[in-house]
Scaffold this active site. Sequence first.
Site, mmCIF file in Angstrom:
data_model
loop_
_atom_site.group_PDB
_atom_site.id
_atom_site.type_symbol
_atom_site.label_atom_id
_atom_site.label_comp_id
_atom_site.label_asym_id
_atom_site.label_seq_id
_atom_site.Cartn_x
_atom_site.Cartn_y
_atom_site.Cartn_z
ATOM 1 N N TYR A 100 0.871 -1.186 0.000
ATOM 2 C CA TYR A 100 0.000 0.000 0.000
ATOM 3 C C TYR A 100 0.900 1.227 0.000
ATOM 4 O O TYR A 100 2.116 1.117 -0.077
ATOM 5 C CB TYR A 100 -0.917 -0.035 1.243
ATOM 6 C CG TYR A 100 -2.035 0.988 1.213
ATOM 7 C CD1 TYR A 100 -2.925 1.034 0.152
ATOM 8 C CD2 TYR A 100 -2.186 1.908 2.252
ATOM 9 C CE1 TYR A 100 -3.946 1.972 0.127
ATOM 10 C CE2 TYR A 100 -3.210 2.850 2.235
ATOM 11 C CZ TYR A 100 -4.086 2.876 1.165
ATOM 12 O OH TYR A 100 -5.087 3.815 1.141
ATOM 13 N N ARG B 149 -6.881 3.002 3.209
ATOM 14 C CA ARG B 149 -7.506 1.686 3.079
ATOM 15 C C ARG B 149 -6.597 0.546 3.526
ATOM 16 O O ARG B 149 -7.001 -0.611 3.542
ATOM 17 C CB ARG B 149 -7.973 1.462 1.636
ATOM 18 C CG ARG B 149 -9.211 2.293 1.286
ATOM 19 C CD ARG B 149 -9.900 1.776 0.033
ATOM 20 N NE ARG B 149 -11.233 2.336 -0.124
ATOM 21 C CZ ARG B 149 -12.344 1.780 0.373
ATOM 22 N NH1 ARG B 149 -12.288 0.638 1.042
ATOM 23 N NH2 ARG B 149 -13.514 2.342 0.197
ATOM 24 N N TRP C 119 -10.507 14.331 -3.957
ATOM 25 C CA TRP C 119 -9.199 14.120 -4.600
ATOM 26 C C TRP C 119 -9.145 14.726 -5.991
ATOM 27 O O TRP C 119 -8.065 15.010 -6.489
ATOM 28 C CB TRP C 119 -8.844 12.632 -4.701
ATOM 29 C CG TRP C 119 -9.079 11.874 -3.448
ATOM 30 C CD1 TRP C 119 -9.851 10.759 -3.301
ATOM 31 C CD2 TRP C 119 -8.545 12.162 -2.150
ATOM 32 N NE1 TRP C 119 -9.838 10.350 -1.996
ATOM 33 C CE2 TRP C 119 -9.049 11.189 -1.266
ATOM 34 C CE3 TRP C 119 -7.702 13.170 -1.644
ATOM 35 C CZ2 TRP C 119 -8.750 11.174 0.093
ATOM 36 C CZ3 TRP C 119 -7.397 13.154 -0.298
ATOM 37 C CH2 TRP C 119 -7.917 12.168 0.553
#
Lengths: 197, 197
Positions: free
Chosen positions: B8, B14, B106
């Site tokens: 990640y 997340r 975003w």
Amino acid sequence: MPSYTLTYFNIKGRGEPIRWLLSYLKKDFEDKRIAPQDWPKHKDSILFGKVPVLDVDGKRLYQSDAICRYLAKEGNLAGDNSLESQEIDAIVGSFNDLLGAVSPLWKITDPKEKEELKDKLKSTVIPSYFKIYDDVAKSGYLANGKLSWADFFIIAGQGTLEFVIGADLISGYPNLVALRTKITNLPGVKEWIEKHP
Amino acid sequence: MPSYTLTYFNIKGRGEPIRWLLSYLKKDFEDKRIAPQDWPKHKDSILFGKVPVLDVDGKRLYQSDAICRYLAKEGNLAGDNSLESQEIDAIVGSFNDLLGAVSPLWKITDPKEKEELKDKLKSTVIPSYFKIYDDVAKSGYLANGKLSWADFFIIAGQGTLEFVIGADLISGYPNLVALRTKITNLPGVKEWIEKHP
């Protein structure tokens, strides 16, 4: 035999994979469809203000994919072990990502901007997902090389995508076309589609 | 003991609920974090071009919630029957809807427009969800009145929301505050957070 009531709008959308699964599983269900003008009076009485919801013997179930997964377990369509279930959930999750990329279409009011997003979805975003699904579907199905609720969810959803985008999206993907033929001819699903074209 | 590698970015986001679950389940795992400048070269080698992914003994698992559900089954955190599992999945799904409402942040480049969306999320959207979660958490947990991966997912996610919105979001919800205290003090989770504040 438990009683089932599905509440959704009078469209396919996120209700259709649930209807296909219920039909495949030979469950009688009430297919309650809310007219757009009646939605405001329903919205406040539904937790999170979202449909579809499925009432099973008075217990209300939320979230279309969570409802599908629940039903799928009854038909052995949710994987035979936790790794298989994970593979099903992951491919369904990817399709939810794709739906998320499509969802700004509902908010855009400017027609030119809307067409630009549709074009981008059609030429770039959707093909990037469908190419992967087509590769996976070489095995005959979308997860673990066998029938699962992922096939119901994505094939029903692909029909909704074609409706929303207003174009054929899948004819260039032979394994997906074959899978669509297979799923829409399953006993129960076939009869449902014939009655609700 | 299987080997686990989580891939990640160097953020919570997340990845964090997965890290909490792995820590709670006492799994050693490699916590691989991709620097932003290295992402383009990784993106193409990852199916669907999305992280987090979890490699378990060489099998790659996709989609954060599908990964959490998979891990949760090992720790009896995924429900004792299919109705319980459905309740967990539904509340997690609702939180994904909320994250979907936050995600346009975003893409918006205009600072004024960004602030307007932040204000709307803070004053209307997030409270409409947190009010429901707080009601449910009167039972002590977010699903079925007992600990489940929904608690990990939503409490970790709530921290990320506060970071993104740049404000305290939960102090007005006493049951959620109590739940956060409980989850962040679970064995494994507590030590993880102490090491990664």
